[in-house]
Write a protein that holds these residues in place. Structure first.
Motif, PDB file in Angstrom:
ATOM      1  N   ALA A  35       0.826  -1.208   0.000  1.00 44.71           N
ATOM      2  CA  ALA A  35       0.000   0.000   0.000  1.00 44.71           C
ATOM      3  C   ALA A  35       0.862   1.260   0.000  1.00 44.71           C
ATOM      4  CB  ALA A  35      -0.933  -0.003   1.208  1.00 44.71           C
ATOM      5  N   GLN A  36       1.915   1.257   0.792  1.00 47.07           N
ATOM      6  CA  GLN A  36       2.758   2.443   0.878  1.00 47.07           C
ATOM      7  C   GLN A  36       3.472   2.735  -0.442  1.00 47.07           C
ATOM      8  OE1 GLN A  36       4.655   0.984   4.577  1.00 47.07           O
ATOM      9  NE2 GLN A  36       4.181   2.973   5.469  1.00 47.07           N
ATOM     10  N   LYS A  37       3.761   1.711  -1.219  1.00 50.64           N
ATOM     11  CA  LYS A  37       4.440   1.908  -2.504  1.00 50.64           C
ATOM     12  C   LYS A  37       3.606   2.709  -3.491  1.00 50.64           C
ATOM     13  CE  LYS A  37       7.352  -2.252  -2.445  1.00 50.64           C
ATOM     14  NZ  LYS A  37       7.550  -3.617  -3.032  1.00 50.64           N
ATOM     15  N   ILE A  38       2.281   2.596  -3.393  1.00 50.03           N
ATOM     16  CA  ILE A  38       1.425   3.270  -4.380  1.00 50.03           C
ATOM     17  C   ILE A  38       0.565   4.364  -3.752  1.00 50.03           C
ATOM     18  CG2 ILE A  38       1.345   1.237  -5.871  1.00 50.03           C
ATOM     19  CD1 ILE A  38      -1.510   0.718  -4.846  1.00 50.03           C
ATOM     20  N   ALA A  39       0.793   4.657  -2.486  1.00 49.46           N
ATOM     21  CA  ALA A  39      -0.082   5.591  -1.769  1.00 49.46           C
ATOM     22  C   ALA A  39      -0.124   6.968  -2.421  1.00 49.46           C
ATOM     23  CB  ALA A  39       0.363   5.712  -0.312  1.00 49.46           C
ATOM     24  N   ASP A  40       0.995   7.424  -2.985  1.00 55.27           N
ATOM     25  CA  ASP A  40       1.008   8.763  -3.580  1.00 55.27           C
ATOM     26  C   ASP A  40       0.320   8.814  -4.944  1.00 55.27           C
ATOM     27  OD1 ASP A  40       2.883   7.300  -4.971  1.00 55.27           O
ATOM     28  OD2 ASP A  40       4.436   8.854  -4.947  1.00 55.27           O
ATOM     29  N   GLN A  41      -0.108   7.656  -5.458  1.00 61.25           N
ATOM     30  CA  GLN A  41      -0.774   7.604  -6.764  1.00 61.25           C
ATOM     31  C   GLN A  41      -2.292   7.491  -6.647  1.00 61.25           C
ATOM     32  OE1 GLN A  41       1.099   4.717  -9.530  1.00 61.25           O
ATOM     33  NE2 GLN A  41       2.591   4.365  -7.901  1.00 61.25           N
ATOM     34  N   VAL A  42      -2.807   7.341  -5.416  1.00 65.35           N
ATOM     35  CA  VAL A  42      -4.232   7.050  -5.261  1.00 65.35           C
ATOM     36  C   VAL A  42      -4.878   7.958  -4.223  1.00 65.35           C
ATOM     37  CG1 VAL A  42      -3.789   4.643  -5.888  1.00 65.35           C
ATOM     38  CG2 VAL A  42      -3.942   5.275  -3.466  1.00 65.35           C
ATOM     39  N   ASP A  43      -6.208   8.010  -4.278  1.00 65.63           N
ATOM     40  CA  ASP A  43      -6.990   8.780  -3.309  1.00 65.63           C
ATOM     41  C   ASP A  43      -7.654   7.886  -2.269  1.00 65.63           C
ATOM     42  OD1 ASP A  43      -6.554  11.205  -4.831  1.00 65.63           O
ATOM     43  OD2 ASP A  43      -8.043  10.445  -6.248  1.00 65.63           O
ATOM     44  N   LEU A  44      -7.757   6.607  -2.592  1.00 68.96           N
ATOM     45  CA  LEU A  44      -8.478   5.661  -1.741  1.00 68.96           C
ATOM     46  C   LEU A  44      -7.984   4.260  -2.046  1.00 68.96           C
ATOM     47  CD1 LEU A  44     -12.303   5.532  -1.097  1.00 68.96           C
ATOM     48  CD2 LEU A  44     -11.242   3.609  -2.280  1.00 68.96           C
ATOM     49  N   PHE A  45      -8.019   3.397  -1.037  1.00 67.03           N
ATOM     50  CA  PHE A  45      -7.648   1.993  -1.220  1.00 67.03           C
ATOM     51  C   PHE A  45      -8.862   1.085  -1.041  1.00 67.03           C
ATOM     52  CE2 PHE A  45      -3.499   3.674   0.176  1.00 67.03           C
ATOM     53  CZ  PHE A  45      -2.659   3.099  -0.775  1.00 67.03           C
ATOM     54  N   VAL A  46      -8.888   0.003  -1.824  1.00 71.02           N
ATOM     55  CA  VAL A  46      -9.795  -1.110  -1.535  1.00 71.02           C
ATOM     56  C   VAL A  46      -8.946  -2.348  -1.272  1.00 71.02           C
ATOM     57  CG1 VAL A  46     -11.715  -0.189  -2.887  1.00 71.02           C
ATOM     58  CG2 VAL A  46     -10.123  -1.774  -3.959  1.00 71.02           C
ATOM     59  N   LEU A  47      -9.387  -3.146  -0.327  1.00 69.58           N
ATOM     60  CA  LEU A  47      -8.724  -4.400   0.000  1.00 69.58           C
ATOM     61  C   LEU A  47      -9.470  -5.507  -0.721  1.00 69.58           C
ATOM     62  CD1 LEU A  47      -8.075  -3.812   3.811  1.00 69.58           C
ATOM     63  CD2 LEU A  47      -6.594  -3.286   1.856  1.00 69.58           C
ATOM     64  N   ALA A  48      -8.802  -6.168  -1.649  1.00 68.10           N
ATOM     65  CA  ALA A  48      -9.479  -7.061  -2.585  1.00 68.10           C
ATOM     66  C   ALA A  48     -10.029  -8.332  -1.946  1.00 68.10           C
ATOM     67  CB  ALA A  48      -8.533  -7.432  -3.729  1.00 68.10           C
ATOM     68  N   GLN A  49      -9.483  -8.714  -0.806  1.00 71.09           N
ATOM     69  CA  GLN A  49      -9.941  -9.953  -0.157  1.00 71.09           C
ATOM     70  C   GLN A  49     -10.506  -9.648   1.223  1.00 71.09           C
ATOM     71  OE1 GLN A  49      -6.148 -10.652  -1.826  1.00 71.09           O
ATOM     72  NE2 GLN A  49      -6.302 -12.731  -1.018  1.00 71.09           N
ATOM     73  N   GLY A  50     -11.579 -10.349   1.558  1.00 68.64           N
ATOM     74  CA  GLY A  50     -12.184 -10.142   2.865  1.00 68.64           C
ATOM     75  C   GLY A  50     -11.248 -10.437   4.012  1.00 68.64           C
ATOM     76  N   SER A  51     -10.320 -11.366   3.801  1.00 61.53           N
ATOM     77  CA  SER A  51      -9.377 -11.741   4.861  1.00 61.53           C
ATOM     78  C   SER A  51      -8.407 -10.617   5.209  1.00 61.53           C
ATOM     79  CB  SER A  51      -8.584 -12.979   4.432  1.00 61.53           C
ATOM     80  OG  SER A  51      -7.894 -12.738   3.211  1.00 61.53           O
ATOM     81  N   MET A  52      -8.378  -9.551   4.406  1.00 58.22           N
ATOM     82  CA  MET A  52      -7.478  -8.427   4.647  1.00 58.22           C
ATOM     83  C   MET A  52      -8.132  -7.343   5.492  1.00 58.22           C
ATOM     84  SD  MET A  52      -6.212  -8.119   0.691  1.00 58.22           S
ATOM     85  CE  MET A  52      -5.021  -6.814   0.930  1.00 58.22           C
TER      86      MET A  52
END
Length: 219
Positions: A169-186
């Motif tokens: 997540a930290q690697k791409i944080a400056d490229q995005v406005d929001l994150f989604v976690l693709a798996q429920g286990s996350m």
């Protein structure tokens, strides 16, 4: 009483989903069908195989045979099969990640998609694009694969699992406005990632159950 059957491709979400349903939908009867050989086969082949597809569709109709009113499909790697199942099974198939995707595209244009499995990235991105199209929105998706995190989690190494997700997540944080976690286990990383990156983070279990509640018109 409304009856819901959760169909899982791994065991990790059985207990958490039972807890969430008890809190948010206590009036429904909940059962589970779990077959962890499904996700193992998907990982081994880096794709949903015809055999996995056949077994999933059989589970959807087995849920119908058991008297279920709806199937709650908890695995995003097989989300495309869940979509197909809506035209195949005798009862509706509700994707755990659909409400999360709808909220994400309504909230941001640049969305980071974090996954611990490569097989989950493509179906999650397709879902996000489909929801964006339905909403008349344009989105940019940035993928972040936490390579090795799924294996670490399966082996009981939660610390490594969480660290690899945070690094992705930290690697791409400056490229995005929001994150989604693709798996429920996350989902357990939702708050931590928001604190680390300063960005909103969405996960599917709670949003999925709330969406199912709305779908069933229980509110």
């Amino acid at each position: 009483m409304i009856k819901v059957v959760c169909v899982h491709t791994a065991m990790a979400l059985v207990e958490p989903m039972t807890k969430i349903f008890k809190e948010l939908m206590p009036e429904v009867k909940l059962n589970h069908i779990a077959d962890d050989s499904l996700i193992q086969e998907v990982i081994a082949n880096n794709a949903v195989t015809p055999a996995v597809r056949r077994r999933l569709l059989s589970y959807y109709n087995a849920a119908a045979d058991a008297g279920a009113d709806v199937v709650f499909n908890t695995c995003s790697s097989v989300g495309d099969i869940a979509d197909y199942g809506n035209g195949y099974a005798r009862i509706p198939i509700f994707r755990i990640d659909q409400p999360m995707a709808a909220q994400a595209v309504a909230s941001a244009e640049r969305i980071g998609v974090i996954s611990t499995l490569p097989t989950t990235l493509a179906p999650t991105c397709r879902l996000l694009r489909n929801e964006a199209k339905k909403a008349g929105r344009d989105v940019v998706l940035v993928e972040g694969l936490a390579d090795g995190a799924f294996a670490a989690g399966q082996s009981g190494d939660g610390e490594t699992h969480d660290r690899l997700i945070a690094e992705a997540a930290q690697k791409i944080a400056d490229q995005v406005d929001l994150f989604v976690l693709a798996q429920g286990s996350m989902a357990r990383m939702e708050q931590r990632l928001s604190e680390l990156t300063g960005k909103p983070v969405l996960s599917s279990p709670v949003l999925g159950v709330k969406g199912l509640r709305k779908f069933l018109k229980l509110d």
